[in-house]
Design an enzyme around this catalytic site. Structure first.
Site, short mmCIF file in Angstrom:
data_model
loop_
_atom_site.label_atom_id
_atom_site.label_comp_id
_atom_site.label_asym_id
_atom_site.label_seq_id
_atom_site.Cartn_x
_atom_site.Cartn_y
_atom_site.Cartn_z
N GLY B 42 35.11 55.54 26.62
CA GLY B 42 35.21 55.62 28.08
C GLY B 42 34.60 54.35 28.67
O GLY B 42 34.42 53.35 27.97
N SER B 284 39.52 64.06 44.59
CA SER B 284 38.40 63.19 44.93
C SER B 284 37.74 63.61 46.24
O SER B 284 38.40 63.95 47.21
CB SER B 284 38.91 61.76 45.09
N ARG B 330 27.33 66.65 47.05
CA ARG B 330 28.14 67.64 46.35
C ARG B 330 27.46 68.98 46.16
O ARG B 330 28.08 70.03 46.35
CB ARG B 330 28.50 67.07 44.98
N HIS B 401 31.98 69.78 36.94
CA HIS B 401 32.58 68.47 36.95
C HIS B 401 31.81 67.43 36.13
O HIS B 401 32.38 66.56 35.50
CB HIS B 401 32.65 68.01 38.41
#
Ligand code: FES
Lengths: 245, 636
Positions: B42, B284, B330, B401
């Site tokens: 990644g 998003s 969040r 997430h």
């Protein structure tokens, strides 16, 4: 709903495979196509049978892992989406569905629906980048890019490297894949310096991998989950001819 | 065991520069003699592999996907933060540092976060030079947008595919080194074990996922960049194969695990549609720039949204947090959504959703504006739900997430096993109890491009050279252990699939170790997880064998590790008797349902050590705040 599946099965190490029939009932139309395959595999395991092997990972159309041909169409019936974004609501009750791997000389089948696409990595390796080591970069704002150019470069850079363009092409050409990268970098000032060498190296590697030639049928662009435009191929050809003369 | 965070002394602003100066250098001629293994491709793994090979090290890079370009960073949508202050709206390194510390609810290290903010600007330079097609303004300058938890515009983006573009940049750099022979690439390989000699890494053992072949690889340093463990919840926004096994294997070989209970639940995901759901899709949070979140004021109001008049809607984030509104961090946005749903105000067929409405933005800015900014996100939504967000408000609900917890690392990103470095989401280091949007890409690339290439030198120069005999023996034993584990799972001849057990585990964690946690539930869930673990080892069934692509076998091994990690997560939640960031203990909340932190007793990193056959041992790394004062995190 009920679906009649004909799925390509091919054992690892064997050159040949064949279609096998499976029937799936009580499916929800909101299920994704790959979730249906999960369900099938879960059932097969329950019957102590070997499940169907297929590549997948992100399941949102961005990683480029999934690679199925559905009723002759790479990624299924819809334009602009990968097979992991396909839902059963796109099929009729009792419909017969043929599921095959991507097929091309340069993409040998490894097992069931899994193919080897490492040829794409080798094409990228041959020169699809800007040669800049970590820490060598100038201040970002020293490079200005016209907004429209940046947008256009982006639309080519959006390629997910899935290989649907190859699978759908009657010549199994990788031209759209190569052209997308060539265009992305040729459009930006950062990619200009190496653009001649880049296109030559990439095209040479593409030929070496056994991909066919492009005869401009345009099926690749229609099958592309990111709808990469055929203009990229025209640009690649231009860049290529400019580089050899 | 004692462990030190090795944070350099001196003023905050100078720590990293000073440290870089004080770190030893490896002679260019000697670099070739150092073998480094990188696991994962990644953002962190690809950028580390490329940068280390550029310096001259011999790198072997492994990934489980068929190509390094498919690692899960590819799916990150929104953007990457940097303190460039291009819009001139008052941003600075200090402000990015402060926002990140505050966003993490004061549970991260000042020194690490400051360094991250400092490096952020270099990342943008590097990516632009590689040809990453960031969004631009008409004058050709880079465009910025704002994200949750910030009042400035500092997020760089490439439509809704920023992670993809950054990863393709790093992948290009990686493939360039493959071409030059500095990196050897091993796709479709999974790391199965870490070999350790006298507390120092000796190499890894891998399994070829196509042929089943198990092999050992020697290295002087191992870099783990294998991502987070969000998939432990079964349903998450992670890719299907993201897993915790490599990290967990390292934990069992002596690497400590930090803050496992800090898991991020992202507020804007597409709600699940039924039991068949295999994963969730995130949209998003940049959508919250122009979308307004609401639920009906009356609970049980089942009218379609068009029929609910303005006055009967509750734009609850704007009401509760007037200064940040829809752009609250969040953790708060997620928790508030859950409160609304729990109060019976949830919308849609399952009642587990809230609205994200673009009607006002559409009227104010027009359709073109929205489609340019969010076109692909709207498309993703429509593909999955069959509904058009230009016409109907989106339905969203939180989903797992990201995991802020991970393997413990010091300032050099080195774990408690010498020579084992951990990068990106796999480590615990920078985000505290809650990560701000657009900070994951920043951290992955900071770790890989700019930190590890410097900090690895100390280990390489100062490591004790291991006896060859011992290294060989450790690698051989590791191979044997791996084979034994494979044999053990393959011979359980029960009737349950690994997937079914994983689903049950996910349900337990979501209910008891999810957005709201309490002591009673946590004690209960630990027993339930142990029961599930017993069930796994008695009732599992894996068809087929080891020597070809066997997805069921791969899954089973990962679920086995998830079952162990789950217990540690619950244990950690139980021990942390406070609420902070993503970790919300119902016993510790204010009258307004806000988190009550307990700085007196819990201003520390919880660091867990594996002990064979016994309960994990808890250590504490105290967190010191010298530059920012610990305050109640307010976004009102
Ligand atoms: S699974 Fe990632 S694109 Fe389909």
């Amino acid at each position: 709903m009920l679906l009649k599946l004909k799925i390509w099965r091919q054992k690892r190490g064997q050159k040949k495979g064949s279609f096998e029939n499976y029937e799936m009932d009580h499916l929800s139309p909101d299920m994704s196509f790959l979730e249906m395959l999960d369900q099938l595999n879960e059932d097969l395991v329950g019957q102590k049978k070997v499940p169907v092997a297929f590549d997948h990972d992100c399941r949102e159309g961005i990683c480029g892992s999934c690679s199925l041909v559905i009723n002759g169409n790479p990624h299924g019936p819809h334009a602009g989406s990968a097979v992991c974004q396909l839902h059963l609501r796109s099929f009729k009750d009792k419909e017969e569905i043929w599921i095959e791997p991507f097929r091309a000389k340069a993409f040998p089948v490894l097992q069931d629906l899994i193919v080897d696409r490492s040829a794409f990595d080798r094409i990228i390796q041959s020169g699809a980048y800007v040669s800049v080591n970590t820490g060598q970069a100038p201040e970002a704002h020293s490079i200005l890019v016209e907004k429209a150019k940046a947008e256009e470069a982006f639309s080519h850079a959006a390629c997910i490297g899935c290989g649907a363009c190859v699978a759908v092409c009657k010549n199994a050409s990788a031209s759209l894949f190569v052209a997308a990268k060539v265009s992305h970098l040729a459009l930006l000032p950062q990619g200009k310096v190496e653009k001649k060498a880049r296109v030559l190296k990439m095209v040479k590697q593409m030929e070496k991998e056994g991909f066919g030639a492009c005869t401009n049928t345009g099926a690749c662009s229609r099958a592309c989950p990111k709808e990469i435009s055929l203009h990229s191929i025209a640009r690649m050809n231009r860049e290529y001819f400019k580089s050899i003369f | 065991m004692k462990f030190f965070n090795h944070i350099p002394s001196g003023p905050l602003e100078q720590k990293w520069d000073r440290h870089c100066f004080e770190l030893p250098l490896v002679n260019p001629a000697n670099k070739r003699k150092h073998h480094i293994i990188v696991v994962g491709t990644g953002l962190a793994g690809a950028s580390a592999s490329a940068s280390l090979a550029e310096l001259g090290y011999q790198v072997k890079t492994f990934c489980i996907q068929d190509s390094p370009r498919r690692a899960h960073s590819i799916a990150a949508q929104g953007g990457i933060n940097a303190a460039k202050n291009y819009p001139g709206d008052g941003d600075s390194i200090r402000r990015l540092f402060y926002d990140t510390i505050k966003g993490g609810d004061f549970r991260s290290r000042e020194a690490n976060v400051y360094r991250l903010a400092q490096i952020s600007n270099q990342i943008i330079d590097q990516c632009v030079a590689q040809g990453v097609p960031f969004a631009r303004e008409y004058g050709g300058l880079l465009a910025n947008r704002s994200f949750g938890g910030a009042q400035v515009s500092r997020t760089f983006y490439a439509r809704g595919q920023t992670g993809q573009q950054l990863l393709l940049g790093a992948y290009g750099a990686l493939m360039r080194q493959v071409d030059k022979g500095g990196v050897r690439l091993f796709p479709r390989h999974e790391m199965m074990d870490l070999a350790v000699v006298e507390g120092q890494v000796a190499g890894v053992v891998t399994r070829n996922l196509l042929t089943g072949e198990i092999k050992s690889h020697f290295a002087q340093a191992v870099i783990l960049a294998t991502g987070g463990y969000g998939n432990i919840f079964y349903l998450s926004t992670n890719a299907m194969h993201s897993n915790a096994s490599a990290a967990w294997r390292c934990y069992k070989k002596g690497a400590f695990f930090a803050n496992p209970c800090f898991t991020q639940i992202h507020p804007t995901c597409i709600p699940r549609s039924g039991d068949h759901q295999s994963k969730l899709t995130l949209l998003s949070e940049s959508l919250r720039n122009d979308g307004r979140i609401w639920v009906p004021k009356k609970s049980g109001d089942k009218r379609v949204p068009e029929n609910i008049p303005e006055g009967e809607r509750d734009y609850y984030l704007e009401r509760i947090y007037p200064s940040f509104g829809n752009l609250t961090p969040r953790d708060l946005a997620s928790r508030q959504a859950k409160f609304q749903v729990d109060a019976g105000k949830g919308v849609g067929p399952t009642g587990e959703a809230v609205y994200l409405d673009f009607k006002e933005a559409l009227e104010r800015r027009g359709k073109n504006f929205l489609s340019e900014k969010y076109g692909n996100l709207f498309q993703i939504y429509e593909k999955i739900t069959g509904e058009n967000p230009y016409e109907k408000p989106m339905r969203i609900y939180p989903a797992v997430h990201y995991t802020m917890g991970g393997l413990w690392v010091d300032y050099n990103l080195e774990s408690t096993v010498k020579g084992l470095f951990v990068l990106g989401e796999a480590n615990f280091s920078d985000h505290g109890a809650n990560r701000l949007g657009a900070s994951a890409l920043m951290q992955g690339l900071a770790d890989g491009y700019f930190i590890i290439p410097r900090t690895i030198a100390r280990h390489l120069v100062e490591r004790s050279s291991l006896e060859e005999k011992k290294v060989k023996k450790a690698l051989e034993e590791s191979v044997k252990e791996v084979q034994k584990r494979l044999d053990k799972v393959l011979q359980i001849k029960g009737g349950k699939t690994a997937g079914a057990i994983h689903r049950e585990l996910g349900y337990l964690l979501w209910e008891y170790v999810g957005m709201l946690r309490n002591e009673k539930g946590l004690i209960q869930v630990i027993t339930a997880i142990q029961g599930l673990k017993d069930q796994f080892w008695k009732e599992l069934f894996i068809p087929g064998e080891q020597h070809y692509k066997n997805a069921e076998l791969e899954k089973a091994l990962r679920v086995a590790d998830f079952l162990e990690l789950a217990e540690l997560m619950a244990q950690d939640s139980l021990e942390r008797k406070e609420s902070c960031g993503s970790h919300f203990r119902e016993e510790y909340q204010s009258q307004e349902q806000e988190a009550l932190r307990d700085d007196e007793h819990f201003c520390h990193v919880s660091v867990w050590e594996h002990t064979e056959g016994k309960k994990a041992l808890l250590h504490k790394e105290p967190l010191e705040f010298k530059e920012v004062s610990l305050s109640v995190r307010s976004y009102k």
